[in-house]
Design an enzyme around this catalytic site. Structure first.
Site, PDB file in Angstrom:
ATOM      1  N   ASP A   1       0.865  -1.175   0.000  1.00  0.00           N
ATOM      2  CA  ASP A   1       0.000   0.000   0.000  1.00  0.00           C
ATOM      3  C   ASP A   1       0.901   1.224   0.000  1.00  0.00           C
ATOM      4  OD1 ASP A   1      -2.125   1.759   0.237  1.00  0.00           O
ATOM      5  OD2 ASP A   1      -2.596   1.258   2.316  1.00  0.00           O
ATOM      6  N   HIS A   2       0.501   2.257  -0.704  1.00  0.00           N
ATOM      7  CA  HIS A   2       1.205   3.528  -0.576  1.00  0.00           C
ATOM      8  C   HIS A   2       0.946   4.093   0.813  1.00  0.00           C
ATOM      9  CE1 HIS A   2       0.491   3.698  -5.151  1.00  0.00           C
ATOM     10  NE2 HIS A   2       1.753   3.379  -4.944  1.00  0.00           N
TER      11      HIS A   2
ATOM     12  N   PHE B   1      -5.091   4.352   0.759  1.00  0.00           N
ATOM     13  CA  PHE B   1      -6.277   3.620   0.289  1.00  0.00           C
ATOM     14  C   PHE B   1      -5.991   2.855  -1.003  1.00  0.00           C
ATOM     15  CE2 PHE B   1      -8.801   7.519   2.023  1.00  0.00           C
ATOM     16  CZ  PHE B   1      -8.280   7.307   3.283  1.00  0.00           C
ATOM     17  N   HIS B   2      -4.756   2.347  -1.136  1.00  0.00           N
ATOM     18  CA  HIS B   2      -4.338   1.659  -2.359  1.00  0.00           C
ATOM     19  C   HIS B   2      -3.857   0.247  -2.049  1.00  0.00           C
ATOM     20  CE1 HIS B   2      -3.340   5.945  -4.036  1.00  0.00           C
ATOM     21  NE2 HIS B   2      -4.655   5.696  -4.019  1.00  0.00           N
ATOM     22  N   GLU B   3      -4.642  -0.521  -1.312  1.00  0.00           N
ATOM     23  CA  GLU B   3      -4.252  -1.873  -0.926  1.00  0.00           C
ATOM     24  C   GLU B   3      -4.179  -2.771  -2.161  1.00  0.00           C
ATOM     25  OE1 GLU B   3      -6.904  -0.174   0.085  1.00  0.00           O
ATOM     26  OE2 GLU B   3      -7.110  -0.185   2.270  1.00  0.00           O
TER      27      GLU B   3
END
Length: 535
Positions: free
Chosen positions: A314-315, A469-471
């Site tokens: 994730d970021h 929010f980039h899982e």
């Protein structure tokens, strides 16, 4: 099973399932799943069932792109959280994921970021398939984009997705661009052009937004025009609980909708598009995963796939570097109208930093206690440091055999020392830009973090770190023993099953992940059609 009469005017099925067998079942109506379902339904002779755990996307907090933050923590968010982490000083950050038709594309900040050339070329190398290379996926992007910004032969203008620059952005955004340029990060007219092929750049992000701030979600673009076709059924509030198998072949799915259990068969394939948390969860509940871990839970094993749930990426977004406005300014458009792609080390092949402007005071639960953070969305702005290429890895594991129990998520944030060093550099870069002469007219005071020693800076980063929010990446494609799917997105060792969502990424892309997930959906549909000899 008789066809239900309880359908909306848009043919979103609200009760029951009209057929016992479909050619294709798509589990998950998020970004990738919406694309796959639509592209398969474009073939009139096949039947497609799309199952979505959330509700309709036809609500104002979805259709109005400026209201995206109101969806976090709502019924349109799965409400996941990571496990408490020592690397975050015991914090357990939230991991929002869309639970609504369109998935993340219906609740996110609408940023369209293609991903860097080195991202996709590394996917092609890992899978051995040039179809995942940057040159190949750029053709997919050109096919789907309806770009309204500066003309560039690398961009598509005739596709279904309207992609535009923000209208009348807040004035501080242009000032930040001038300040970043003074540090050597060039201001560009299109962040999806040179910065995604070279190394750095700053400017206004591409937005999937239409006139009047109307969200251009993947559901609205791909699914809404196809609703009413006799070969496409969409069932909402349908949570898939298990894959049905006969030997090593997937034959259908089990799901629960509005308290009723259903079983539906797939004559050809099941496509799992549930996202990087729910996709590995479903695979493991169905006996696909690390056999020792499944046996400990009493789950009968089917295929030993030790990579299922591993490689979580994730970021990281820090909340954040905040300045109080000299004169209050309300957020506009998506409230995130400026972004930077930069390198913390000039020797890196691509950008590893991705700070973003949040047009409100963005603080974590920990930093809010330590600093005097202004109240009100128009009171302050945040240049939030972000990490584009994390070295840290986490995992998703089952908490038990209950299909409705959330899994155990180890986000792995800041476990790798190189991530901490990159974010130290990023905080200092953001402070340099935010405290510059170019931005001074928009600053009453720096709220946080202010000048810090190295130990204090590291504590600040651990207190401020959270999800972008980039899982992604928990069912990665590839050829090694930790790969879950092959280059054609077929699950290793299983027939009739593919995965098509952000979980198949071997490594996370640089930038927001919605656009790459559209590419994954488009590629999946092309591969399925080619494999089945249809379309």
């Amino acid at each position: 099973m008789a066809r239900t009469s309880h359908i909306t005017e848009d043919r979103e099925l609200v009760t029951d399932v009209p057929r016992p067998v479909y050619d294709f079942i798509v589990c998950g109506g998020g970004t990738s799943g919406s694309v796959v379902a639509r592209r398969l339904a474009d073939v009139p002779e096949v039947s497609v069932l799309l199952l979505e755990a959330g509700g309709s996307d036809r609500v104002e907090s979805v259709t109005d792109a400026t209201r995206w933050m109101s969806n976090i923590g709502s019924e349109r968010d799965w409400g996941f959280s990571a496990q408490p982490s020592r690397s975050l000083r015991g914090r357990a950050p939230a991991l929002p994921m869309g639970k609504v038709l369109g998935g993340g594309s219906s609740v996110n900040a609408s940023v369209w970021a293609r991903g860097h050339r080195v991202d996709f070329d590394s996917w092609a190398e890992e899978t051995g398939d040039p179809g995942w290379s940057y040159a190949s996926v750029r053709d997919v992007y050109r096919r789907v984009e309806g770009w309204t910004g500066p003309a560039d032969p690398r961009r598509g203008t005739g596709g279904p997705l309207r992609i535009a620059l923000p209208e009348d952005p807040v004035p501080v955004a242009a000032a930040l661009a001038r300040a970043a340029s003074a540090t050597g990060i060039p201001a560009v007219g299109d962040l999806n052009a040179d910065p995604m092929e070279s190394g750095c750049g700053c400017g206004f992000p591409n937005l999937a937004v239409g006139p009047g701030h109307a969200r251009v979600s993947i559901a609205a673009t791909y699914l809404h025009p196809a609703m009413g076709r006799p070969n496409l059924d969409i069932v909402l509030r349908a949570e898939v609980t298990r894959l049905r198998l006969s030997g090593s072949r997937v034959t259908g799915v089990e799901f629960v909708s509005r308290g009723r259990a259903h079983t539906v068969s797939a004559a050809e394939e099941v496509i799992v598009s549930l996202g990087a948390i729910n996709t590995p969860k479903l695979l493991m509940l169905s006996g696909l995963g690390d056999q020792a871990e499944l046996a400990a839970l009493g789950i009968p094993g089917v295929v030993d796939l030790p990579g299922v749930g591993k490689n979580f990426q994730d970021h990281i977004l820090l909340a954040g570097c905040i300045w109080e406005y000299r004169i209050p300014e309300a957020p506009r458009n998506n409230a995130a109208e400026f972004a930077i792609f930069a390198r913390s080390d000039p020797s890196l092949p691509g950008p590893d930093l991705m700070p973003v402007l949040d047009e409100l005071p963005l603080a974590s639960e920990a930093t809010a206690l330590r600093y005097d953070v202004p109240v009100g969305a128009d009171s302050a702005w945040t240049l939030a440091p972000g990490l584009a290429r994390p070295a840290s890895r986490g995992s998703v594991r089952l908490a038990g055999t209950d299909p409705f129990a959330p899994p155990l998520i180890d986000a792995g944030y800041l476990r790798a020392e190189e991530d901490m060093r990159a974010l130290e550099h990023c905080v200092e870069l953001c402070r340099e830009i935010g405290n510059s002469a170019e931005v001074e007219p928009f600053v009453k005071r720096e709220v946080m973090p202010g000048p810090l020693g190295r130990a204090e800076l590291r504590d600040f980063i651990r207190d401020a770190a959270g999800s972008y929010f980039h899982e992604t990446c928990t069912a990665k494609m590839g050829r090694d023993e930790m790969s879950v799917v092959d280059a054609s997105l077929r699950v290793h060792g299983i027939e009739g099953l593919r995965v098509a969502d952000g979980s198949v990424m071997p490594t996370i892309t640089s930038g927001n992940t919605m656009a790459p997930c559209v590419v994954i959906g488009e590629r999946a549909a092309d591969l399925i059609k080619a494999g089945q000899g249809i379309g």
